[in-house]
Design an enzyme around this catalytic site. Sequence first.
Site, mmCIF file in Angstrom:
data_model
loop_
_atom_site.group_PDB
_atom_site.id
_atom_site.type_symbol
_atom_site.label_atom_id
_atom_site.label_comp_id
_atom_site.label_asym_id
_atom_site.label_seq_id
_atom_site.Cartn_x
_atom_site.Cartn_y
_atom_site.Cartn_z
ATOM 1 N N HIS A 144 -5.781 83.259 46.280
ATOM 2 C CA HIS A 144 -6.411 83.954 45.534
ATOM 3 C C HIS A 144 -8.057 84.075 45.790
ATOM 4 C CE1 HIS A 144 -7.517 85.898 41.313
ATOM 5 N NE2 HIS A 144 -8.678 85.482 41.824
ATOM 6 N N GLU A 145 -8.419 82.767 46.057
ATOM 7 C CA GLU A 145 -10.014 82.811 46.377
ATOM 8 C C GLU A 145 -10.169 83.405 47.571
ATOM 9 O OE1 GLU A 145 -12.141 82.220 44.021
ATOM 10 O OE2 GLU A 145 -10.687 81.738 42.446
#
Length: 195
Positions: A144-145
């Site tokens: 996600h990051e």
Amino acid sequence: MILPIYVYGHEALRNETDPVQENTEALQELIDNMIETMHNAAGIGLAAPQVGRTERLFVVDLTPMADEIAEAGEPLPPQPMVFINPEIVEESEDTAEMEEGCLSIPEVREAVARPERIRMRYRDREFEEQELEAGGMLSRVLQHERDHLDGVLFTDYLSSFRKRLLRRPLREMVNGEVEADYPLVTKDDETVPSR
């Protein structure tokens, strides 16, 4: 220093980041500020574009989820962790679907399918090369990051039907009609104080 978090609709969230070339005092200060900002917002991950920066960098701290991660049988490295110039060098064919949220998209949570396991190569806070194999929640947060560094948001993975259902709350964010328990920056560069 707590930094305001850029909200959905701001162009900073869609820009690709630039590789970090060297470890500097300014980089260390940015890392400190990002960790403090993440903790202030009760987040478990924060990428540089979310605070309006272009460095290829993100931070994570899964301490609040340590029990859940341990129950799943996954190891959890010491937290918080810093990922500079991260790249996914391997990912499993098996995927898992799990609900995700994002500090830049307050109060929106949706199920997203991602590879169950990844291997990530990166530089740590000391600018030393590292490689980490991750599964479960850590794998998901890292992916996600990492997406943020290429201008990708978790909502990009949703079906057109799910996106239609989110049209109103996302439009409100774009229009600056947004609140959170942490300071935000809207697409028009207006700062919204924490509620």
